[in-house]
Motif scaffolding. Structure first.
Motif, PDB file in Angstrom:
ATOM      1  N   GLY A  75       0.940  -1.222  -0.019  1.00 42.44           N
ATOM      2  CA  GLY A  75      -0.021   0.032  -0.029  1.00 42.44           C
ATOM      3  C   GLY A  75       0.862   1.313   0.007  1.00 42.44           C
ATOM      4  N   VAL A  76       1.983   1.226  -0.572  1.00 42.48           N
ATOM      5  CA  VAL A  76       3.022   2.425  -0.842  1.00 42.48           C
ATOM      6  C   VAL A  76       3.041   2.672  -2.394  1.00 42.48           C
ATOM      7  CG1 VAL A  76       3.958   1.912   1.398  1.00 42.48           C
ATOM      8  CG2 VAL A  76       5.060   0.873  -0.621  1.00 42.48           C
ATOM      9  N   PRO A  77       3.588   3.838  -2.686  1.00 37.19           N
ATOM     10  CA  PRO A  77       3.868   4.231  -3.985  1.00 37.19           C
ATOM     11  C   PRO A  77       5.244   3.252  -4.521  1.00 37.19           C
ATOM     12  CG  PRO A  77       3.885   6.253  -2.750  1.00 37.19           C
ATOM     13  CD  PRO A  77       3.782   4.911  -1.688  1.00 37.19           C
ATOM     14  N   ALA A  78       5.185   2.747  -5.776  1.00 41.05           N
ATOM     15  CA  ALA A  78       6.135   1.928  -6.141  1.00 41.05           C
ATOM     16  C   ALA A  78       7.673   2.723  -5.968  1.00 41.05           C
ATOM     17  CB  ALA A  78       5.964   1.922  -7.681  1.00 41.05           C
ATOM     18  N   PRO A 279      -8.924 -14.616  -5.709  1.00 41.91           N
ATOM     19  CA  PRO A 279      -9.351 -12.936  -6.136  1.00 41.91           C
ATOM     20  C   PRO A 279     -10.748 -12.848  -6.303  1.00 41.91           C
ATOM     21  CG  PRO A 279      -8.576 -14.602  -7.817  1.00 41.91           C
ATOM     22  CD  PRO A 279      -8.508 -15.256  -6.838  1.00 41.91           C
ATOM     23  N   GLY A 280     -11.740 -13.591  -5.810  1.00 36.99           N
ATOM     24  CA  GLY A 280     -13.157 -13.173  -6.060  1.00 36.99           C
ATOM     25  C   GLY A 280     -13.440 -12.758  -7.523  1.00 36.99           C
ATOM     26  N   SER A 281     -14.040 -11.701  -7.362  1.00 38.84           N
ATOM     27  CA  SER A 281     -14.462 -10.752  -8.764  1.00 38.84           C
ATOM     28  C   SER A 281     -13.451  -9.483  -8.601  1.00 38.84           C
ATOM     29  CB  SER A 281     -15.762 -10.524  -8.651  1.00 38.84           C
ATOM     30  OG  SER A 281     -16.283  -9.552  -7.551  1.00 38.84           O
ATOM     31  N   ARG A 285      -4.715  -5.678  -8.914  1.00 44.92           N
ATOM     32  CA  ARG A 285      -4.004  -6.731  -7.794  1.00 44.92           C
ATOM     33  C   ARG A 285      -4.279  -6.442  -6.294  1.00 44.92           C
ATOM     34  NH1 ARG A 285       1.982  -7.679  -9.873  1.00 44.92           N
ATOM     35  NH2 ARG A 285       1.981  -5.159  -9.495  1.00 44.92           N
ATOM     36  N   ARG A 286      -4.043  -5.186  -6.086  1.00 46.22           N
ATOM     37  CA  ARG A 286      -4.390  -4.908  -4.463  1.00 46.22           C
ATOM     38  C   ARG A 286      -5.598  -5.424  -3.987  1.00 46.22           C
ATOM     39  NH1 ARG A 286      -1.802  -3.405   0.184  1.00 46.22           N
ATOM     40  NH2 ARG A 286      -3.315  -2.037   1.324  1.00 46.22           N
ATOM     41  N   GLU A 287      -6.671  -5.380  -4.727  1.00 46.17           N
ATOM     42  CA  GLU A 287      -7.872  -5.729  -4.330  1.00 46.17           C
ATOM     43  C   GLU A 287      -7.864  -7.445  -4.293  1.00 46.17           C
ATOM     44  OE1 GLU A 287     -10.190  -4.166  -2.472  1.00 46.17           O
ATOM     45  OE2 GLU A 287      -8.883  -2.464  -2.741  1.00 46.17           O
ATOM     46  N   GLN A 288      -7.367  -7.834  -5.486  1.00 41.15           N
ATOM     47  CA  GLN A 288      -7.241  -9.290  -5.260  1.00 41.15           C
ATOM     48  C   GLN A 288      -6.503  -9.868  -4.205  1.00 41.15           C
ATOM     49  OE1 GLN A 288      -5.356  -9.913  -9.252  1.00 41.15           O
ATOM     50  NE2 GLN A 288      -7.612  -9.807 -10.290  1.00 41.15           N
ATOM     51  N   LEU A 289      -5.209  -8.973  -3.653  1.00 37.71           N
ATOM     52  CA  LEU A 289      -4.618  -9.476  -2.444  1.00 37.71           C
ATOM     53  C   LEU A 289      -5.460  -9.419  -1.299  1.00 37.71           C
ATOM     54  CD1 LEU A 289      -1.365  -7.558  -3.435  1.00 37.71           C
ATOM     55  CD2 LEU A 289      -1.415 -10.027  -3.206  1.00 37.71           C
TER      56      LEU A 289
END
Length: 403
Positions: A75-78, A279-281, A285-289
């Motif tokens: 949850g940080v900037p790349a 991952p659901g729907s 990638r953040r939400e899948q995680l």
């Protein structure tokens, strides 16, 4: 949300050994896709970073993908993702960089709950700067952080507070956010050792209150390396020792020498593997995680109850020191009148890997003051199943019945 544990286990070649692995807190087993990603990157074509040749682009893309993956994980900037050989190496590097700003009269706060990775580098840096070290304590009976010690340790002179996100020894998850709020109120930075926490929960570094957060991909299905996440603007204010021709850009100024592109590719593959677990729907990638970690938590919590119930059935012959209300699925067990090292060897002979030791958790192990030079640690992972739990409990029961 849930996932098929049988199918998941099929992705891990090591699990075909028949060994029940409870050593995840020291390093998880690795799925095939991670090994394949390492091999693919290493065999190339591969060269130093650039955008001219294919081999240069492969190296550059490996770095970019790595930063993007761990930005999503933390949850940080790349631009705030720093690669390191290990969490220990990163902590030493940042302790030296931060200590350049300290002076006699300043104070640094560390915790009795922490792995020595997040203690000794700060103690040693403070000693060199002439700063004073203060300690946050925990109650060995409850495994909880002592709130009074937090209030006493953090003062107007505090420059940095180093605290674990979760104890690698007993699993305790201290109230990091409230500790961070107290530290920020006096203008101090907060450095969080998230090596153990990141293996069991999706991290949101800003929400946690961490200014600098370190973790280790090999504790969450990846290869051996370390990652630090922070706000790029904070990183831009720190100047580590580095070679003169090396870039001043952030985060590259903290990464000494040529990067191991193949390891970075493997670490990225581990994040992608976790994102695809359940991952659901979700589409990002953040939400899948997030969805996958929710499923992992349900799975590990259920198995932890089975393990705790099984050990409780051994009566007073087994003592569990992991007692905090909020904790990871990691148990430290001692066996009154018996050596846990003997139990470790007994279990290992029966294909149950539950190591005995203090696991570099020097301060918390001393604080617990157990009547043994080791403790038996049983940690769960996403691939742990009911059979593993049964083998471990049955093995402990057989050990306690043995001469």
């Amino acid at each position: 949300m849930s996932y098929d544990v049988v199918a998941l286990r099929g992705e891990f070649p090591a699990l075909s050994s028949g060994i029940a692995y409870f050593d995840g807190p020291g390093g998880t087993q690795t799925p095939s896709v991670v090994g394949a990603a390492i091999a693919s990157a290493l065999t190339g074509p591969l060269s130093n970073r650039g955008r001219t040749s294919r081999s240069q682009r492969n190296a550059d893309d490996a770095v970019t993908a790595f930063r993007s993956a761990y930005a999503d994980l933390l949850g940080v900037p790349a631009g705030g993702v720093v690669y390191g050989r290990s969490a220990t190496q990163l902590t030493y590097d940042f302790s030296r960089a931060l200590a350049k700003q300290w002076q006699p009269g300043d104070e640094v706060v560390v915790s009795r709950l922490d792995h020595d990775c997040n203690v000794r580098p700060w103690v040693q840096a403070a000693e060199r700067a002439g700063a004073t070290v203060r300690w946050i304590d925990f109650d060995p009976v409850t495994s909880e952080v002592d709130p009074a010690s937090v209030e006493a340790a953090i003062t107007d002179r505090t420059r940095l507070v180093a605290v674990t996100g979760a104890s690698n020894l007993i699993g305790t998850r201290p109230p990091v956010r409230s500790i961070a709020d107290r530290a920020h109120a006096v203008g101090a930075l907060v450095y969080v050792d998230g090596v153990h926490l990141a293996a069991h929960a999706l991290i949101d570094v800003p929400a946690l209150g961490a200014d600098l957060f370190v973790c280790s991909p090999y504790k969450l299905l990846g290869p051996h390396c370390g990652v630090l996440g922070a706000d790029p603007s904070l990183l831009a204010s720190l100047w580590p020792d580095k070679l003169l021709p090396a870039t001043d850009d952030v985060p590259e100024r903290f990464e000494l020498g040529t990067l191991p592109y193949e390891i970075m590719a493997g670490a990225t593959a581990a994040v992608d593997f976790l994102a695809a677990l359940a991952p659901g729907s979700c589409t990002t990638r953040r939400e899948q995680l997030r969805a996958s970690w929710e499923a992992i938590e349900v799975h590990e919590t259920r198995l932890l109850r089975l393990l705790e119930d099984g050990i409780a059935g051994l009566g007073g012959n087994a003592v569990v020191h992991s007692r905090a209300a909020s904790r990871t699925p990691t148990l430290l067990v001692t066996l009154p009148g018996r050596r846990t090292w003997d139990a470790f060897e007994f279990l290992a002979a029966r294909d149950v890997l539950a190591p005995a030791g203090s696991f570099y958790a020097y301060e918390p192990f001393r604080r617990l003051d157990v009547p043994d030079e080791h403790g038996l640690r049983l940690g769960l992972a996403p691939y742990t199943d009911e059979d593993d739990i049964a083998w471990a409990v049955d093995g402990l029961r057989d050990f306690l019945l043995s001469p």
